[in-house]
Design a protein around this motif. Structure first.
Motif, short mmCIF file in Angstrom:
data_model
loop_
_atom_site.label_atom_id
_atom_site.label_comp_id
_atom_site.label_asym_id
_atom_site.label_seq_id
_atom_site.Cartn_x
_atom_site.Cartn_y
_atom_site.Cartn_z
N ILE A 39 7.95 39.86 68.67
CA ILE A 39 6.40 40.13 68.80
C ILE A 39 6.09 39.48 70.16
N TYR A 40 4.83 39.95 70.64
CA TYR A 40 4.16 39.15 71.93
C TYR A 40 5.23 38.91 72.93
N LYS A 41 6.25 39.65 72.95
CA LYS A 41 7.44 39.49 74.11
C LYS A 41 8.30 38.44 73.83
N SER A 42 8.22 37.57 73.14
CA SER A 42 9.05 36.32 73.18
C SER A 42 9.30 35.73 71.57
N ILE A 43 8.31 35.91 70.66
CA ILE A 43 8.40 35.59 69.39
C ILE A 43 9.05 36.13 68.35
N VAL A 44 10.24 35.74 67.92
CA VAL A 44 11.34 36.50 66.86
C VAL A 44 10.54 36.44 65.47
N GLU A 45 10.62 37.44 64.73
CA GLU A 45 9.74 37.52 63.34
C GLU A 45 10.88 38.19 62.53
#
Length: 392
Positions: A46-52
């Motif tokens: 998410i948000y190009k760089s946050i892995v969830e």
């Protein structure tokens, strides 16, 4: 008996048995498909760089935060809600080249309007005067990072209903449940509201968190108006949740009835910016009924109208008992009135006037329209007969 004769007799008896009334061939029951497949966690960026890591949750048969399909499917089923807030699956279909019952279109209800003003020097449009100013309103999409994981239809003002006896009061901010709906014990229902309704009047910001409350409603006529108007009076309150989804799943518990078969409650939503001591659950609440199960009888139109008007069973008894009381008081008053004025009753003038109206002067028969053309003979011209000897 020879062998082939035995075979013939066997098949003959078998054919007779097949035609016996009531006999039929055995039918193997269909095998029920069972699966041990469980909803699996999945990851996304998410948000190009946050892995969830996303953990799906199943509530009342509805899977939240499920992994989306790699290729968008316009015929993918989606979840709608009944008037009582019960979930129901809608399957889109293509009819004559058009998609029917497709995923809801929320228009600009969840977009943010942004106004921009441009001068001639900024645009340098060929059809624009040097001193002219151009204004444009742009609708910015909301952040759907988490909203997209909600499969249930969202509440918008387009889906508001009307409540009240005259059906002229908006249900804002609620879309479900409808006013005077019935919830059964053990079932799960979804309370939905328009998230942007809870906007702070001073800052203009939409509430980030909200809280759902369930409060009892007094039903007896003597307690009318004595509703509990503070959060402390709520018999059940949920934890603070994110307002972005605009829904709360409610599983009806039997102990909420407190030993009764049916009770009336009010559902309300408190935004974070309103303190508990200032929050009124009845200001924008929805009144409904919780029951142990279905009653044997079906509510009539009259009963539904009474519920809509706020006249409950206890109040209706008072209204029904007051009718004969008023009639008795009226006849007692008439008796004493006539007894007190017994010597002053003289109706001769009324009787004389009524009789005079019935006495009408007809006038001459010759002047009446229906007798003008009749030939009337004098009495002397009537035929006469002389008596014969036999008559003497």
């Amino acid at each position: 008996m020879r062998f082939h004769d035995n075979i013939f007799a066997f098949f003959f008896l078998a054919s007779i048995c097949q035609h016996v009334h009531g006999a039929r061939q055995g039918i193997r029951p269909k095998e029920k498909m069972t699966t041990s497949e469980e909803v699996q966690n999945w990851k996304r960026t998410i948000y190009k760089s946050i892995v969830e890591i996303v953990t799906p949750t199943v509530i009342a048969g509805v899977t939240f935060s499920a992994k989306p399909e790699e290729t968008p499917n316009p015929l993918k089923p989606w979840v709608s809600l009944g008037h009582d807030g019960k979930a129901k699956t809608i399957k889109p279909k293509i009819d004559k080249g058009q998609t029917k019952k497709g995923t809801p279109d929320y228009s600009t209800y969840f977009k943010t309007a942004s106004a921009h003003t441009y001068s001639y020097d900024e645009l340098k449009a060929h059809n624009m005067d040097p001193n002219e100013v151009f204004e444009e309103v742009e609708f910015i999409d909301e952040d759907d990072t988490y909203v997209s994981l909600n499969p249930i239809i969202r509440c918008t003002p387009h889906n508001y209903f009307f409540k009240g006896f005259a059906k002229d009061i908006s249900s804002e901010p609620f879309c479900t449940p409808y006013h005077t709906s019935r919830w059964k014990v053990g079932e799960t229902y979804f309370v939905t509201w328009y998230t942007r309704f809870f906007e702070h009047e001073h800052s203009g910001e939409v509430a980030d968190e909200v809280r759902v409350h369930l409060s009892y409603v007094k039903e007896s006529y003597a307690d009318k108006g004595n509703y509990k108007r503070d959060v402390k009076g709520a018999f059940f309150s949920y934890d603070w949740i994110k307002n972005v989804d605009g829904l709360q799943a409610v599983e009806v518990k039997e102990d909420w009835l407190q030993g009764e078969f049916e009770r009336s409650i009010v559902v309300s939503v408190q935004p974070r910016y309103i303190p508990e001591d200032e929050f009124d659950p009845l200001q924008n609440g929805v009144v409904l009924h919780i029951t142990k199960g279905s009653r044997v009888f079906k509510p009539t139109k009259e009963q539904l109208a009474l519920d809509e008007a706020g006249i409950t069973n206890g109040q209706w008894y008072y209204v029904a008992l007051s009718i004969p009381t008023v009639v008795v008081i009226f006849f007692v008053f008439m008796y004493f009135f006539l007894y007190a004025n017994g010597n002053n009753r003289d109706f001769t003038d009324v009787t004389r006037n009524a009789l005079n109206k019935k006495r009408r002067v007809l006038g001459k028969f010759s002047e009446m329209k229906r007798f003008k053309n009749m030939k009337n003979h004098k009495y002397t011209e009537l035929p006469s007969y002389k008596k014969t000897s036999k008559q003497n």
